[in-house]
Every structure is written in structure tokens, then in C-alpha cells.
Design a protein around this motif. Structure first.
Motif, PDB file in Angstrom:
ATOM      1  N   VAL A  31     -40.082  53.148 -49.947  1.00 42.01           N
ATOM      2  CA  VAL A  31     -38.921  52.187 -49.242  1.00 42.01           C
ATOM      3  C   VAL A  31     -39.355  50.863 -50.052  1.00 42.01           C
ATOM      4  O   VAL A  31     -38.536  50.149 -50.391  1.00 42.01           O
ATOM      5  CB  VAL A  31     -39.272  52.281 -47.800  1.00 42.01           C
ATOM      6  N   HIS A  32     -40.659  50.359 -49.910  1.00 48.65           N
ATOM      7  CA  HIS A  32     -41.295  49.051 -50.419  1.00 48.65           C
ATOM      8  C   HIS A  32     -40.594  49.008 -51.999  1.00 48.65           C
ATOM      9  O   HIS A  32     -40.164  48.011 -52.331  1.00 48.65           O
ATOM     10  CB  HIS A  32     -42.633  48.772 -50.327  1.00 48.65           C
ATOM     11  N   ARG A  33     -40.896  50.166 -52.664  1.00 43.85           N
ATOM     12  CA  ARG A  33     -40.468  50.123 -54.178  1.00 43.85           C
ATOM     13  C   ARG A  33     -38.893  49.778 -54.256  1.00 43.85           C
ATOM     14  O   ARG A  33     -38.546  48.967 -55.019  1.00 43.85           O
ATOM     15  CB  ARG A  33     -40.944  51.333 -54.931  1.00 43.85           C
ATOM     16  N   LEU A  34     -38.337  50.614 -53.547  1.00 43.64           N
ATOM     17  CA  LEU A  34     -36.782  50.376 -53.779  1.00 43.64           C
ATOM     18  C   LEU A  34     -36.333  49.056 -53.387  1.00 43.64           C
ATOM     19  O   LEU A  34     -35.547  48.491 -54.046  1.00 43.64           O
ATOM     20  CB  LEU A  34     -35.968  51.527 -52.762  1.00 43.64           C
ATOM     21  N   ILE A  35     -36.686  48.295 -52.071  1.00 42.63           N
ATOM     22  CA  ILE A  35     -36.337  47.123 -51.750  1.00 42.63           C
ATOM     23  C   ILE A  35     -36.778  46.100 -52.738  1.00 42.63           C
ATOM     24  O   ILE A  35     -36.112  45.108 -53.333  1.00 42.63           O
ATOM     25  CB  ILE A  35     -36.742  46.836 -50.593  1.00 42.63           C
ATOM     26  N   GLU A  36     -37.962  46.277 -53.357  1.00 44.05           N
ATOM     27  CA  GLU A  36     -38.623  45.262 -54.415  1.00 44.05           C
ATOM     28  C   GLU A  36     -37.777  45.333 -55.743  1.00 44.05           C
ATOM     29  O   GLU A  36     -37.380  44.277 -56.440  1.00 44.05           O
ATOM     30  CB  GLU A  36     -40.118  45.536 -54.587  1.00 44.05           C
ATOM     31  N   GLU A  37     -37.310  46.565 -56.180  1.00 43.37           N
ATOM     32  CA  GLU A  37     -36.725  46.690 -57.475  1.00 43.37           C
ATOM     33  C   GLU A  37     -35.360  46.404 -57.438  1.00 43.37           C
ATOM     34  O   GLU A  37     -34.495  46.092 -58.625  1.00 43.37           O
ATOM     35  CB  GLU A  37     -37.153  47.854 -58.096  1.00 43.37           C
ATOM     36  N   THR A  38     -34.702  46.477 -56.313  1.00 41.09           N
ATOM     37  CA  THR A  38     -33.163  46.144 -56.227  1.00 41.09           C
ATOM     38  C   THR A  38     -32.916  44.899 -55.719  1.00 41.09           C
ATOM     39  O   THR A  38     -31.837  44.216 -55.672  1.00 41.09           O
ATOM     40  CB  THR A  38     -32.468  47.265 -55.175  1.00 41.09           C
ATOM     41  N   GLY A  39     -33.777  44.291 -54.826  1.00 39.41           N
ATOM     42  CA  GLY A  39     -33.759  43.071 -54.295  1.00 39.41           C
ATOM     43  C   GLY A  39     -32.737  43.247 -53.126  1.00 39.41           C
ATOM     44  O   GLY A  39     -32.174  42.277 -52.659  1.00 39.41           O
ATOM     45  N   ALA A  40     -32.573  44.322 -52.510  1.00 44.50           N
ATOM     46  CA  ALA A  40     -31.561  44.558 -51.219  1.00 44.50           C
ATOM     47  C   ALA A  40     -31.889  44.185 -50.223  1.00 44.50           C
ATOM     48  O   ALA A  40     -33.029  43.960 -49.817  1.00 44.50           O
ATOM     49  CB  ALA A  40     -31.683  46.115 -51.296  1.00 44.50           C
ATOM     50  N   THR A  41     -30.694  43.630 -49.332  1.00 45.63           N
ATOM     51  CA  THR A  41     -30.990  43.172 -48.178  1.00 45.63           C
ATOM     52  C   THR A  41     -30.148  43.682 -47.165  1.00 45.63           C
ATOM     53  O   THR A  41     -30.266  43.625 -45.955  1.00 45.63           O
ATOM     54  CB  THR A  41     -30.036  41.525 -48.221  1.00 45.63           C
ATOM     55  N   HIS A  42     -29.391  44.910 -47.467  1.00 40.49           N
ATOM     56  CA  HIS A  42     -28.316  45.509 -46.782  1.00 40.49           C
ATOM     57  C   HIS A  42     -28.821  46.912 -47.007  1.00 40.49           C
ATOM     58  O   HIS A  42     -27.856  47.995 -46.579  1.00 40.49           O
ATOM     59  CB  HIS A  42     -27.018  45.253 -46.864  1.00 40.49           C
ATOM     60  N   VAL A  43     -30.001  47.272 -47.296  1.00 47.90           N
ATOM     61  CA  VAL A  43     -30.424  48.815 -47.457  1.00 47.90           C
ATOM     62  C   VAL A  43     -31.763  48.989 -46.773  1.00 47.90           C
ATOM     63  O   VAL A  43     -32.780  47.926 -47.043  1.00 47.90           O
ATOM     64  CB  VAL A  43     -30.663  49.128 -48.892  1.00 47.90           C
ATOM     65  N   GLY A  44     -32.079  49.878 -46.070  1.00 48.28           N
ATOM     66  CA  GLY A  44     -33.257  49.698 -45.037  1.00 48.28           C
ATOM     67  C   GLY A  44     -33.442  51.241 -44.897  1.00 48.28           C
ATOM     68  O   GLY A  44     -33.234  51.997 -45.683  1.00 48.28           O
ATOM     69  N   VAL A  45     -34.017  51.581 -43.637  1.00 47.99           N
ATOM     70  CA  VAL A  45     -34.552  52.759 -43.203  1.00 47.99           C
ATOM     71  C   VAL A  45     -33.798  53.470 -42.040  1.00 47.99           C
ATOM     72  O   VAL A  45     -33.684  52.518 -41.009  1.00 47.99           O
ATOM     73  CB  VAL A  45     -35.906  52.823 -43.045  1.00 47.99           C
ATOM     74  N   GLU A  46     -33.520  54.616 -41.789  1.00 50.33           N
ATOM     75  CA  GLU A  46     -33.159  55.306 -40.720  1.00 50.33           C
ATOM     76  C   GLU A  46     -34.413  56.075 -40.303  1.00 50.33           C
ATOM     77  O   GLU A  46     -34.752  57.010 -41.215  1.00 50.33           O
ATOM     78  CB  GLU A  46     -31.859  56.327 -40.636  1.00 50.33           C
ATOM     79  N   LEU A  47     -35.121  55.640 -39.337  1.00 50.31           N
ATOM     80  CA  LEU A  47     -36.480  56.103 -39.047  1.00 50.31           C
ATOM     81  C   LEU A  47     -36.205  57.641 -38.313  1.00 50.31           C
ATOM     82  O   LEU A  47     -36.068  57.510 -36.879  1.00 50.31           O
ATOM     83  CB  LEU A  47     -37.412  55.368 -38.054  1.00 50.31           C
ATOM     84  N   ASP A  48     -36.279  58.699 -38.825  1.00 52.97           N
ATOM     85  CA  ASP A  48     -36.389  60.053 -38.313  1.00 52.97           C
ATOM     86  C   ASP A  48     -37.611  60.520 -38.485  1.00 52.97           C
ATOM     87  O   ASP A  48     -38.222  61.127 -39.431  1.00 52.97           O
ATOM     88  CB  ASP A  48     -35.329  60.802 -39.226  1.00 52.97           C
ATOM     89  N   ALA A  49     -38.224  60.628 -37.159  1.00 55.32           N
ATOM     90  CA  ALA A  49     -39.475  60.986 -37.038  1.00 55.32           C
ATOM     91  C   ALA A  49     -40.016  62.434 -37.552  1.00 55.32           C
ATOM     92  O   ALA A  49     -41.056  62.664 -37.945  1.00 55.32           O
ATOM     93  CB  ALA A  49     -40.072  60.921 -35.533  1.00 55.32           C
ATOM     94  N   SER A  50     -39.034  63.262 -37.437  1.00 53.01           N
ATOM     95  CA  SER A  50     -39.226  64.688 -37.699  1.00 53.01           C
ATOM     96  C   SER A  50     -39.635  65.112 -39.100  1.00 53.01           C
ATOM     97  O   SER A  50     -40.791  65.522 -39.298  1.00 53.01           O
ATOM     98  CB  SER A  50     -38.135  65.527 -37.328  1.00 53.01           C
ATOM     99  N   HIS A  51     -39.342  64.032 -40.007  1.00 52.41           N
ATOM    100  CA  HIS A  51     -39.884  64.643 -41.527  1.00 52.41           C
ATOM    101  C   HIS A  51     -40.876  64.038 -41.924  1.00 52.41           C
ATOM    102  O   HIS A  51     -41.707  64.209 -42.794  1.00 52.41           O
ATOM    103  CB  HIS A  51     -38.540  63.951 -42.604  1.00 52.41           C
ATOM    104  N   LEU A  52     -41.266  63.024 -40.983  1.00 49.85           N
ATOM    105  CA  LEU A  52     -42.695  62.194 -41.043  1.00 49.85           C
ATOM    106  C   LEU A  52     -43.735  63.145 -40.433  1.00 49.85           C
ATOM    107  O   LEU A  52     -44.700  63.475 -41.215  1.00 49.85           O
ATOM    108  CB  LEU A  52     -42.562  61.052 -40.540  1.00 49.85           C
ATOM    109  N   PHE A  53     -43.563  64.105 -39.198  1.00 55.45           N
ATOM    110  CA  PHE A  53     -44.500  64.591 -38.610  1.00 55.45           C
ATOM    111  C   PHE A  53     -44.872  65.716 -39.672  1.00 55.45           C
ATOM    112  O   PHE A  53     -46.086  65.978 -39.542  1.00 55.45           O
ATOM    113  CB  PHE A  53     -43.766  65.331 -37.436  1.00 55.45           C
ATOM    114  N   TRP A  54     -43.999  66.437 -40.286  1.00 54.00           N
ATOM    115  CA  TRP A  54     -44.395  67.552 -41.120  1.00 54.00           C
ATOM    116  C   TRP A  54     -45.286  67.294 -42.049  1.00 54.00           C
ATOM    117  O   TRP A  54     -46.040  67.876 -42.858  1.00 54.00           O
ATOM    118  CB  TRP A  54     -43.334  68.670 -41.111  1.00 54.00           C
TER     119      TRP A  54
END
Length: 338
Positions: free
Chosen positions: A181-204
Motif C-alpha cells: 500500500v505504501h509503495r503504491l501511494i508513494e509511486e503514484t502520488g495518489a490522493t484518492h486511492v487507499g484501502v478497503e480493510l477486509d480483515a479476513s485476508h489478513l487473518f490467514w
């Protein structure tokens, strides 16, 4: 904080009936699928809504008096797929969903970062799980070049329409953890791209969703509530990258993912399973999850995604809603209609 349901599990019934189910659960929002991997079942007149104020108003009128309102749009797919019948179509679905969000007064479109092929001319995707060798880093360099160009352009498109694209951190996508996520934001300079935090894919993946929310902070735009149970007996033999999937035959019920690609059958004794809220992590955990999200944005929208195959469509939503509402009430973060 507003709590709702991602509507894919209710695609078996018309929109008014889906709204009735959600209201009966004590929830106030519906996140509506608008393309990508799944058809826009609950927005059959999308093209008309995009061009006609009357069609838009008629569509929005279906929500009046129901106690449920739209809580974001969802266009999960692979906009970077090397096959144009998949990648280009899903990319256009994301653009159309952003335009639709603006028309409907929405500011969030959930999607995925996508995953390109591993080299120029590729026709299949290539997910690098562990880049221990230099060739794997060459693949990633190629993929990031494609992703940065696409998401830089998409960020500008989203900004022009007053919408934010919230990327689900889903494995088999280029962006699936905090570093990505940090890499994408840094390399694109995005202000309107971020994250939908879906816990399930992080758990596994053995990540902690609460820690990830606190690490990403304002880059978390939207959230999903879906649980995972790791099954110790299988996990100790196959690991969480358990890959014993079965190809479904054409005569079996299966989900098309675009072009000639299809979802496969899950292992019967999988190392981990998607489960209803509470079967992987208790109410106290979900309360801390909601607390972290509330700290980022008191108006955060959190939508239940139900994929527990051991429970029926409405049955699973009832269990999940009970856990999520109890968690929200326990920390005093529940608010009204989104």
C-alpha cells in the motif's frame, strides 16, 4: 460508524427483498456490486442511471423508507489482467463504477489492485509469493510498472469524480499488505486511492487487522467484516498457502471470473476457511477492530461479507450481524443511517 452488508450473498433475490433482509438484521447499509468478477445484479439499469436523472431518482427511490441506504459500491476484479477480455473489461467496470458512485452520491468504490502477467506478452497472471530470487524481482518490477501507470491514471479519474477507490488487500493481487500500500501511494502520488480493510485476508496471512488499521491510518477508506478460522490439523500439514484446489467441471455450478477463467472448488479439509463472525475471532476482537476503524474515521462504513458455506445466506448474516452489533454497542460507536 455505519454497519451494513455487501450484497453479493443476496444476489439470489431482488433488491427490495435484499433491503428487507438487511433492515431486519438491524443494519442500515448495503454495499452494491457493480461489475468486475460478479454481475451488477441489483443495478440492472446502470447505463440509464449514468445518463438519466429520472432513472437515477427512480433507482434511489427504492431505498426510501426502508431504513437501508447505499453504503459504497463494489467492483472487485482484476483490472491489470493481461487478457484484454478480462483486464480491459474490469478496468472499464471500475471507471463506470466511479462514475456511478458520483451519480448516486457515493464516495467509495471498493476494488482490487489487480495482478498483471509476469512479462511482456504474458496471457496469465503471475503472483510472486516469495521473491527470494532475482528473476522474481524482475517480474515484480514489470508488474509494478504496469500497476503504477494504471493507478496513477485511475487516481486522477476518481478525483475528478469526487470518489475514492478502496483496494481490498487480497492475495493474488499485487497490493496485498501494508508495504505494498505504501509503495503504491508513494509511486503514484495518489490522493484518492487507499484501502478497503477486509480483515479476513489478513487473518490467514497471520497479519493483525487492528495493527494494519493503525499502521495505515487515513489510507483506510472503507472496511469489511469477514472472519477466518485456521484449522490446526490441516495447517500443520499444508500451511496457510494450502493449494489443493479442484477444477470444477462445466456441468458443475461455478463462478466465472472473466473470459475463460473460473473459480475452483475449495479443499474439503482446508488449512483455513472463511467463517461467520465469531467463529474465528470473538466479539471482543471485533470490538477492537471497530475501535481502530472508528479512530481513523468516526463515519467509517463497515459491511459484512458472508462466505461461510456451512450456513445459509440469511442465517449467516443473522449470526454475523449479532456479533458486529454487539461489538459496536460495547464500545459505543454505532451511528444511524449511512
Amino acid at each position: 460508524m455505519k454497519l451494513g452488508v455487501y450484497n453479493a450473498i443476496l444476489h439470489d433475490r431482488p433488491l427490495p427483498d435484499a433491503l428487507e433482509v438487511i433492515a431486519g438484521l438491524g443494519l442500515t447499509g448495503i454495499e452494491i456490486n457493480t461489475g468486475g468478477f460478479l454481475p451488477a445484479v441489483h443495478v440492472p439499469g446502470m447505463d440509464d442511471i449514468l445518463t438519466s436523472d429520472a432513472a437515477r431518482d427512480d433507482y434511489l427511490g427504492q431505498f426510501e423508507g426502508t431504513g437501508v441506504s447505499i453504503a459504497g459500491l463494489n467492483c472487485n476484479g482484476n483490472p491489470l489482467h493481461p487478457k484484454p477480455e478480462i483486464g480491459q473489461k474490469h478496468a472499464e467496470d471500475v471507471r463506470r463504477s466511479i462514475r456511478l458512485a458520483e451519480r448516486l452520491g457515493q464516495t467509495r468504490v471498493v476494488t482490487m489492485s489487480g495482478l498483471p502477467g509476469g512479462e511482456p506478452g504474458a496471457t496469465v497472471t503471475n503472483w510472486i509469493v516469495n521473491a527470494w530470487n532475482s528473476a522474481a524481482l524482475d517480474v515484480l518490477d514489470h508488474q509494478w510498472e504496469i500497476a503504477v501507470a494504471f493507478w496513477r491514471e485511475m487516481d486522477r479519474f476518481a478525483a475528478d469524480h469526487g470518489v475514492k477507490a478502496a483496494l481490498e488487500l487480497h492475495p493474488q493481487n499485487l497490493v496485498f499488505n501494508t508495504a505494498d500500500v505504501h509503495r503504491l501511494i508513494e509511486e503514484t502520488g495518489a490522493t484518492h486511492v487507499g484501502v478497503e480493510l477486509d480483515a479476513s485476508h489478513l487473518f490467514w496471512q497471520q497479519m493483525d487487522p487492528v495493527a494494519v488499521v493503525r499502521e495505515l491510518g487515513p489510507l483506510v477508506f472503507h472496511a469489511a467484516a469477514k472472519d477466518v478460522r485456521v484449522n490446526p490439523d490441516a495447517a500443520r500439514l499444508y500451511g496457510v498457502l494450502d493449494n489443493r484446489f479442484r477444477r470444477l467441471r462445466p456441468d458443475e455450478e461455478r463462478t466465472n471470473l472473466g473470459g475463460d477463467e473460473w473459480a475452483n472448488a475449495w479443499p474439503a479439509d482446508a488449512a483455513w476457511d472463511f467463517v461467520v463472525l465469531g467463529r474465528g475471532h470473538d466479539t471482543a476482537y471485533w470490538a477492537e477492530y471497530l475501535r481502530a476503524l472508528h479512530d481513523v474515521d468516526p463515519d467509517m462504513i463497515v459491511n459484512i461479507e458472508h462466505e461461510d458455506v456451512s450456513l445459509g445466506r440469511v442465517e449467516g448474516l443473522e449470526v454475523a450481524a449479532g456479533v458486529l452489533l454487539d461489538a459496536a454497542r460495547s464500545i459505543g460507536v454505532l451511528s444511524g443511517t449511512p
